[in-house]
Design a protein around this motif. Structure first.
Motif, mmCIF file in Angstrom:
data_model
loop_
_atom_site.group_PDB
_atom_site.id
_atom_site.type_symbol
_atom_site.label_atom_id
_atom_site.label_comp_id
_atom_site.label_asym_id
_atom_site.label_seq_id
_atom_site.Cartn_x
_atom_site.Cartn_y
_atom_site.Cartn_z
ATOM 1 N N ASN A 124 0.516 5.552 11.355
ATOM 2 C CA ASN A 124 0.074 6.612 10.890
ATOM 3 C C ASN A 124 1.054 7.264 10.163
ATOM 4 O O ASN A 124 1.122 7.901 9.261
ATOM 5 C CB ASN A 124 0.553 7.523 12.074
ATOM 6 C CG ASN A 124 -0.771 7.480 12.922
ATOM 7 O OD1 ASN A 124 -1.876 6.701 12.966
ATOM 8 N ND2 ASN A 124 -0.471 7.327 13.748
ATOM 9 N N GLU A 125 2.319 6.825 10.466
ATOM 10 C CA GLU A 125 3.878 7.508 9.263
ATOM 11 C C GLU A 125 3.518 6.567 7.896
ATOM 12 O O GLU A 125 3.733 7.245 6.984
ATOM 13 C CB GLU A 125 5.264 6.587 9.615
ATOM 14 C CG GLU A 125 5.386 7.214 10.646
ATOM 15 C CD GLU A 125 4.998 7.315 12.329
ATOM 16 O OE1 GLU A 125 4.256 6.155 12.319
ATOM 17 O OE2 GLU A 125 5.067 7.879 13.416
ATOM 18 N N HIS A 136 0.807 8.543 5.702
ATOM 19 C CA HIS A 136 1.178 9.748 5.647
ATOM 20 C C HIS A 136 2.607 9.721 5.077
ATOM 21 O O HIS A 136 2.613 10.568 3.770
ATOM 22 C CB HIS A 136 2.421 10.671 6.874
ATOM 23 C CG HIS A 136 3.317 11.650 6.388
ATOM 24 N ND1 HIS A 136 2.116 12.564 6.336
ATOM 25 C CD2 HIS A 136 4.180 11.380 6.311
ATOM 26 C CE1 HIS A 136 3.572 13.452 5.959
ATOM 27 N NE2 HIS A 136 4.920 13.059 6.063
#
Length: 145
Positions: free
Chosen positions: A130-131, A134
């Motif tokens: 997820n990071e 992002h």
């Protein structure tokens, strides 16, 4: 090829474990700009002070709303003159959601093992899938400027 599949499967398993433990601890919050964009999308034609009144508990001020509206206007004017092919029109939607345009779990045969290993290192260093997504989305936004 079996080594490649094994590496990919172990990486996905590891990143899913990391992302589930991190999502339980911290939920990524929407920025003020994202909140304003969502509100404007749900309520087209609304006045700035109405948006501020609705989102003031999130710290949104009139200047934030004005900035977002100006950005949306510039983006609309920029895209107005372009005539995109049908395939290109679906790509920004996939980029905004962070999901690949083709959601099937097929492996691209042109990507080598060294590229996959570097990708896994990037995911680990960024703290999970997820990071990493992002960070990639931020890079895409910067490139659009």
């Amino acid at each position: 090829m079996n080594d490649l599949n094994g590496l990919l499967e172990s990486a996905l398993d590891e990143s899913q474990r990391e992302s589930t433990t991190q999502t339980k601890v911290e939920k990524p919050q929407l920025s003020k700009s994202e909140r304003v964009r969502l509100y404007l999308k749900q309520h087209p034609g609304v006045r700035n002070k109405d948006v501020v009144a609705a989102l003031s508990h999130h710290g949104v001020k009139a200047a934030d709303v004005a900035n977002v509206k100006a950005q949306l206007k510039r983006k609309a004017e920029k895209n107005k003159g372009k005539s995109e092919p049908a395939a290109a029109k679906s790509a920004p939607v996939a980029a905004e959601t962070g999901a690949p345009a083709d959601s099937s779990n097929s492996i691209d045969a042109t990507v080598g093992l060294d590229v996959l290993e570097l990708g896994m290192e990037f995911i680990r260093k960024s703290g999970g899938v997820n990071e990493a997504q992002h960070v990639l989305n931020l890079i895409r936004r910067i490139r659009q400027i």
